[in-house]
Design a protein around this motif. Sequence first.
Motif, PDB file in Angstrom:
ATOM      1  N   ALA A 249     -37.436  19.484 -14.392  1.00 50.42           N
ATOM      2  CA  ALA A 249     -36.237  20.172 -14.889  1.00 50.42           C
ATOM      3  C   ALA A 249     -35.812  20.004 -15.927  1.00 50.42           C
ATOM      4  CB  ALA A 249     -35.622  18.506 -14.037  1.00 50.42           C
ATOM      5  N   PRO A 250     -35.714  19.104 -17.271  1.00 52.44           N
ATOM      6  CA  PRO A 250     -35.161  19.370 -18.463  1.00 52.44           C
ATOM      7  C   PRO A 250     -35.379  20.754 -19.183  1.00 52.44           C
ATOM      8  CG  PRO A 250     -35.712  17.056 -17.915  1.00 52.44           C
ATOM      9  CD  PRO A 250     -36.336  17.844 -17.175  1.00 52.44           C
ATOM     10  N   LEU A 251     -36.671  21.193 -18.571  1.00 56.57           N
ATOM     11  CA  LEU A 251     -37.372  22.298 -19.730  1.00 56.57           C
ATOM     12  C   LEU A 251     -36.461  23.375 -18.663  1.00 56.57           C
ATOM     13  CD1 LEU A 251     -39.303  23.899 -21.232  1.00 56.57           C
ATOM     14  CD2 LEU A 251     -40.927  23.850 -19.681  1.00 56.57           C
ATOM     15  N   ALA A 252     -36.491  23.460 -18.226  1.00 54.62           N
ATOM     16  CA  ALA A 252     -35.284  24.499 -16.720  1.00 54.62           C
ATOM     17  C   ALA A 252     -33.913  24.401 -16.949  1.00 54.62           C
ATOM     18  CB  ALA A 252     -35.841  24.352 -15.318  1.00 54.62           C
ATOM     19  N   GLY A 263     -31.943  35.717 -13.943  1.00 54.67           N
ATOM     20  CA  GLY A 263     -31.069  34.080 -12.654  1.00 54.67           C
ATOM     21  C   GLY A 263     -32.088  33.601 -12.468  1.00 54.67           C
ATOM     22  N   LEU A 264     -32.098  32.765 -13.341  1.00 52.44           N
ATOM     23  CA  LEU A 264     -32.253  31.405 -14.358  1.00 52.44           C
ATOM     24  C   LEU A 264     -30.979  31.169 -15.047  1.00 52.44           C
ATOM     25  CD1 LEU A 264     -34.052  29.064 -14.743  1.00 52.44           C
ATOM     26  CD2 LEU A 264     -34.564  29.945 -16.968  1.00 52.44           C
ATOM     27  N   THR A 265     -30.267  30.605 -14.394  1.00 48.64           N
ATOM     28  CA  THR A 265     -28.573  29.227 -14.689  1.00 48.64           C
ATOM     29  C   THR A 265     -28.352  28.580 -14.713  1.00 48.64           C
ATOM     30  OG1 THR A 265     -27.663  30.503 -12.872  1.00 48.64           O
ATOM     31  CG2 THR A 265     -28.083  31.942 -14.243  1.00 48.64           C
ATOM     32  N   PRO A 266     -27.892  27.209 -15.752  1.00 47.30           N
ATOM     33  CA  PRO A 266     -26.986  26.564 -15.191  1.00 47.30           C
ATOM     34  C   PRO A 266     -27.084  26.483 -13.945  1.00 47.30           C
ATOM     35  CG  PRO A 266     -26.630  26.952 -16.958  1.00 47.30           C
ATOM     36  CD  PRO A 266     -27.139  27.938 -16.728  1.00 47.30           C
TER      37      PRO A 266
END
Length: 299
Positions: A249-252, A263-266
């Motif tokens: 999760a931290p890496l994501a 599609g990858l946002t906070p």
Amino acid sequence: MHLAITGATGFCGAHLARTAAALGLEVSCHGRRPGPVGHHRPWDATEGAPDFTGADLVVHCAAAVADLPPGDPAEAHQHAVNVTGTERVLRAAAGRPLVHVSSASVYDPRAAATLAAPAVTEDHPTAAGHLNAYGRTKAAAERLALTAGAVVLRPRAVYGPGDPHLVPQLLARARYGLLPLPGRDIPLSLTAVANLTDACLSALGLTGTPPWPPGAYNIADATPYRRDDALRHVLTAHRLPARIAHLPAPLARLAARTTRIPGLTPYTVDLLTRSIVLDLTRARTQGWTPTHTLTDYHP
């Protein structure tokens, strides 16, 4: 009985319009395009007031739903639709019973991270901490609606046939037989669009129970799901076999802040990694019971 629905060409509004018409209600659909049933009354949320002449009841579903990156020029449009548009709807409703469809995205995720209670109630903070303009503008809009005495519904992660947001994003990530997900498996609340539709009608007193008192109400399926099981069910329904892989999760979160991967946002990382289970007590005490589940899902 005449029901006016804003945003009736959208995912939730269209389901509500069809269900209301099937119950024998007269339906008017307010938006830029005709809805799936009923009378079309042209309305642009960014320009003028909707014409609710003849309507007895109003459900405000219209919203700009995009998950925009910080500083995106489209934020101004999102504010115009979600906040200013809501102001126009409330003025035009002129005291008619009104249901405002909000979102659980209004809840402050920072407070949720340290929440001691087993589920999020309607008293959870909504004033700050939002991860995108959608959450901020929906929170601002519902403050207006609550002040005006509306019933405000807060569904989380609405899914169902015709969903243009949640499921398409999931399917786009499932490539080459693999679906990468950030973090470990968690419990979370999801909301079948049919349960949200039932809540809208119940809140207006159209399902055999009295109208709900003004205020905010969490709306979700009766019990939470395990994230990975829920996503496997959706993949199977779309005949898309894919193995789930867990990424740190931290890496994501770092990638969501520092890269522009589509599609990858906070917000999307938070949606998939934070266990948010909604407390449904307040809505249940009004006689509403969510009867639809993910097992009913079909594309």
